[in-house]
Design a protein around this motif. Structure first.
Motif, PDB file in Angstrom:
ATOM      1  N   PRO A  44       0.657  -1.388  -0.101  1.00  0.00           N
ATOM      2  CA  PRO A  44       0.024   0.179   0.099  1.00  0.00           C
ATOM      3  C   PRO A  44       0.820   1.377  -0.056  1.00  0.00           C
ATOM      4  CG  PRO A  44       0.233  -0.949   2.182  1.00  0.00           C
ATOM      5  CD  PRO A  44       0.689  -1.736   1.118  1.00  0.00           C
TER       6      PRO A  44
ATOM      7  N   ARG B   5      -5.611   1.072   2.215  1.00  0.00           N
ATOM      8  CA  ARG B   5      -4.628   0.357   1.338  1.00  0.00           C
ATOM      9  C   ARG B   5      -3.961   1.141   0.395  1.00  0.00           C
ATOM     10  NH1 ARG B   5      -6.850  -4.743   1.651  1.00  0.00           N
ATOM     11  NH2 ARG B   5      -8.777  -4.990   2.619  1.00  0.00           N
TER      12      ARG B   5
ATOM     13  N   GLN C  94      -2.452  -4.687   0.386  1.00  0.00           N
ATOM     14  CA  GLN C  94      -2.732  -4.947   1.645  1.00  0.00           C
ATOM     15  C   GLN C  94      -3.134  -3.834   2.710  1.00  0.00           C
ATOM     16  OE1 GLN C  94       1.387  -6.894   1.426  1.00  0.00           O
ATOM     17  NE2 GLN C  94       0.790  -7.486   3.353  1.00  0.00           N
ATOM     18  N   MET C  95      -3.625  -3.909   3.871  1.00  0.00           N
ATOM     19  CA  MET C  95      -3.853  -2.632   4.574  1.00  0.00           C
ATOM     20  C   MET C  95      -2.514  -2.434   5.278  1.00  0.00           C
ATOM     21  SD  MET C  95      -7.344  -3.487   6.701  1.00  0.00           S
ATOM     22  CE  MET C  95      -8.836  -3.783   5.657  1.00  0.00           C
TER      23      MET C  95
END
Ligand SMILES: C[S@@+](CC[C@H](N)C(=O)[O-])C[C@H]1O[C@@H](n2cnc3c(N)ncnc32)[C@H](O)[C@@H]1O
Length: 397
Positions: A157, A297, A259-260
């Motif tokens: 991210p 994200r 992804q976070m």
């Protein structure tokens, strides 16, 4: 056959060396060259057995290079001559001299390297320096492929769009069939993330996040899902953000192939207090900050001025996740300084720590800084460095 002998030019803190290590190719960096003494301290700390030449590249003689007998060059030349915000001095900028020196010396080497990898900013692809590089490569009998890649392609991210060129001598196998085209993804690739940071959900959904233009709201088209906010061209919704910008961020945060941010964050602790934005910065720059939460994200490119300059140097983290950004900024300009500060403080905004920036740049946990390197220096060096996981050296051994 022994390990590949690698010459790492403009080595900085060793992002290229780290990418090489992570690629698991059998390789040895036979010399790393950089003039920056602080960067060199960090390099030595992480790669103590690599010969580090603390000198200018123009100061290396042809004889010295021949003696090294290397098979591969890894290099990230200074990017200021090619950035859009810079003066774009290109080949007339003195900071390009060392690169022109390399191009001059390459055809004169006793033995050409088999592989070359270069990294630079977006903007390099249209420069005369790039044209000279390609001309030299062709003259020496290299095949090459150019890329414009961002870590988001690998599900990370963080936006950091960079130019890469990989070249191989004609005699070597080369898997790229698109000469003259700049690739914006690895052709044969599923999204990847380091094992530690990989999230199970959604990774297979999209191979690369380059949001197609039609995904953004066109402020003139009225196709904004019925809110009507976009009919006014470039009107701010709140926090100096237009509906188009907000929609873009929303799209990024909804992309499950990324992804976070929470996967890249350090645990909360007392030492985090030093990263919170001071009241003065909050009051002065709140409207210019790119604010993200752990469940976002996305984050913007971390540059060398992060935490020192506020605008455009990288995102800040809203740690109070339950507070609505929109409610904080609504009509805030009507409030007194004191009330403004009280409202802004509820967001609990902090800078990403250097470790977190390193995580987002793909440096493994064992990569570290000597204690004496200050926080500002760490941000500076990381901002100048690169994403380890995106480099074709890592991905295409
Ligand atoms: C874009 S940074 C490269 C960073 C590196 N890839 C890393 O991972 O940190 C450029 C580096 O080139 C170095 N540099 C610039 N001009 C140089 C020269 N003429 N000779 C040697 N090093 C130079 C700078 O000190 C800086 O560390």
């Amino acid at each position: 056959m022994g390990p590949v002998r690698v010459l790492e030019l403009y080595s900085g803190i060793g992002g290229m060396h780290q990418a090489l290590t992570e690629s698991c190719i059998s390789a040895e960096v036979v010399a790393a060259v950089d003039v920056n003494t602080v960067a060199n301290e960090v390099y030595k700390h992480n790669f103590p057995s690599t010969p580090l030449w603390a000198k200018t590249i123009e100061g290396i003689t042809l004889t010295e290079l021949n003696r090294l007998s290397f098979d591969m060059i890894l290099m990230s030349p200074p990017c200021q001559p090619f950035t859009r915000i810079g003066l774009q001095g290109d080949v007339s900028d003195p900071r390009t001299n060392s690169f022109l020196y390399i191009l001059d010396i390459l055809p004169r080497l006793q033995r050409l390297p088999k592989y070359i990898l270069l990294e630079n900013v977006k903007g390099f692809e249209t420069s005369s320096a790039r044209d000279k590089l390609v001309e030299t490569l062709k003259k020496c009998g290299f095949k090459y492929q150019e890329f414009l890649l961002s870590p988001t392609c690998l599900g990370i991210p963080n936006s950091r769009l960079r130019y890469f060129l990989i070249a191989k001598l004609q005699s070597e196998l080369f898997s790229f069939q698109t000469p003259g085209q700049i690739l914006e993804n690895f052709p044969d690739q599923e999204p990847k993330a380091s094992v530690k940071h990989r999230v199970a959900a959604g990774l297979e959904k999209e191979s690369c996040f380059m949001p197609p233009k039609e995904e953004y709201i066109d402020p003139n088209s009225g196709s904004d899902g019925g809110s009507g906010q976009c009919s006014q061209k470039e009107a701010f919704v709140f926090k100096l953000e237009t509906a188009k910008e907000m929609e873009k961020k929303w799209n990024q945060d909804s992309n499950l192939s990324i992804q976070m941010l929470k996967d890249f964050l350090e645990e909360d602790g007392e030492e985090m207090s030093q990263y919170f934005l001071p009241p003065k910065a909050l009051l002065r720059y709140a409207f210019l900050l790119d604010i993200v939460t752990p469940s976002c994200r996305r984050s913007t490119c971390f540059t060398k001025g992060y935490s020192h300059y506020v605008e455009g140097t990288g995102s800040v983290l809203q740690t109070a996740e339950d507070v609505q950004l929109q409610s904080v900024f609504k009509s805030i300009e009507m409030l007194s300084e004191e009330e403004k500060l009280m409202k802004l403080s509820t967001l609990k905004l902090r800078y990403f720590t250097p470790r977190e920036v390193a995580n987002l740049h793909g440096f493994p946990p064992e990569f570290g800084f000597p204690d004496k390197i200050t926080m500002k220096q760490r941000y500076r060096l990381l901002g100048n460095s690169l994403n380890v996981l995106i480099t074709p050296a890592h991905n295409h051994g």
